[in-house]
Scaffold this active site. Sequence first.
Site, PDB file in Angstrom:
ATOM      1  N   PRO A 250      15.245  80.362  33.510  1.00 44.24           N
ATOM      2  CG  PRO A 250      14.567  79.629  35.621  1.00 44.24           C
ATOM      3  CD  PRO A 250      14.515  79.259  34.176  1.00 44.24           C
ATOM      4  CG  ASP A 426      17.895  76.063  34.227  1.00 46.17           C
ATOM      5  OD1 ASP A 426      17.205  76.650  35.079  1.00 46.17           O
ATOM      6  OD2 ASP A 426      17.409  75.285  33.380  1.00 46.17           O
ATOM      7  CG  HIS A 427      18.825  80.588  39.990  1.00 48.66           C
ATOM      8  ND1 HIS A 427      19.064  79.773  41.060  1.00 48.66           N
ATOM      9  CD2 HIS A 427      19.221  81.832  40.374  1.00 48.66           C
ATOM     10  CE1 HIS A 427      19.583  80.474  42.053  1.00 48.66           C
ATOM     11  NE2 HIS A 427      19.697  81.733  41.654  1.00 48.66           N
ATOM     12  NE  ARG A 428      14.350  75.712  34.459  1.00 51.01           N
ATOM     13  CZ  ARG A 428      13.974  75.249  33.269  1.00 51.01           C
ATOM     14  NH1 ARG A 428      12.686  75.036  33.022  1.00 51.01           N
ATOM     15  NH2 ARG A 428      14.867  74.994  32.340  1.00 51.01           N
ATOM     16  CB  ILE A 430      22.945  75.535  38.946  1.00 50.51           C
ATOM     17  CG1 ILE A 430      23.192  74.323  38.042  1.00 50.51           C
ATOM     18  CG2 ILE A 430      24.224  75.950  39.638  1.00 50.51           C
ATOM     19  CD1 ILE A 430      24.101  74.614  36.872  1.00 50.51           C
TER      20      ILE A 430
END
Length: 456
Positions: A250, A426-428, A430
């Site tokens: 994501p 990577d929004h998981r 950061i």
Amino acid sequence: MPDPANQDLPDSVLEFRLPDLGEGLTDAELVSWAVEVGDTVELNQTIAEVETAKAVVSLPSPFAGRITELLAEPGDTVAVGAPLIRIEQQRKTGPDDTVRDTGRTSVLVGYGPDHEGVSRRRATPAEPPPDVSRSIGTVDNTTTEPRPATPEPTERVAATPAARKLARELGIDLWFIAGSGPGGAVTADDVRDAVPVSSPRQAERAATAPAPTDPVGGITGPTAREVRTPISGIRKRTATAMLTSARTIPQASAFVTVDCTVSMELLDHLRGTASCAELPLTPLVLVAKAALAALTDFPGINAVWDEAGQEIVTKHSVNLGIAVATDRGLLVPNVKEAQTASLRELAREIDWLADTARAGKATPADLRGGTFTITNIGVFGVDAGVPLVNPGEAAILCLGAIRKRPWVFRDELAVRWVTTLGISFDHRIIDGELASRFLACVAALLEDPLTLLTRL
């Protein structure tokens, strides 16, 4: 115990199987043969080139002898351990008269397992390389127009042996011939078709030959309205990696516009000094140094998501990937332990890796293990982009074109050097805050590079 694959062969005929190329690779694509049936080869003579998910590898013959059979065609995908070629061995008398067990071919030099955490930085040469203009990592992106890259001919063009022989006889460079054989390999007919039409023989051939068709019936000759290119090699593996990135990570992005005038002035000054006059100092090198400095303040950017362990793994070492456009597709070699490199070392290492990748000589060890990547799209005259995060990493930094623009400086309108930096992450792993603070830190170091000098 005798090898079952060789039980029906004469004792003097042995099979050379695709060796273990390291890095956990299970297969490779045969690019081209360098030999033909009937040829006599010497020990360690190059017999073929194969392309793995990491690089193009030249295969040396494990013994001397006469070639009796080629067991694969260019474009074929060959599994590790599968037979490639049969050679009638030249036996010699004496104490050294031994037959190799080709079922246990040793790992090729430079392609075996590598120890994690060991720096592979090359020693700084006494004299810098003479030509530093070819790599995407060393092209100055401060012009207002993109500079088109001119591909350099190499010997790594996929071609049949007959095509190579004919091209040598006719004095034709294979690099400029589109291949129609398996995997895009150049065939002898392709070489003949490349002879100028002014030749009477070629004129007659062109006038009478029917337009060839592609495997699904589409015309690919002079009247074609489309060209179909088989997806293979680096392009195929890049597509797989990017699909994995888009499906499993994501991703989010952030951008900042930077006044990098002082950085440009600093680079000009350093280039004029005796110690840096011959260095390939470019804006990319300074951006890379700024990013490395910012990673020490924000180590959460240098991380990876471990799906199996459900953990975020933060790396202590930075293997800095530099995206390089090559004739075979996008490659991302990385500078090992880049956080320990001086500005001089970083400049030379980026230039060396990019040149090596463009020449088709990057090894799997050069391409694996990256932890953070920079892509420099500014060399193509592009202001900004949203790159996909490389699988196995958490973020990628994008450098846009550096241009002179009107800018408010000290409450007055002025002409300044300005660029746009972007980060995909990577929004998981950061959050937007961390990504923004990291990006702002890189921007601040470029706006005031004198503060960066304390970290060089």
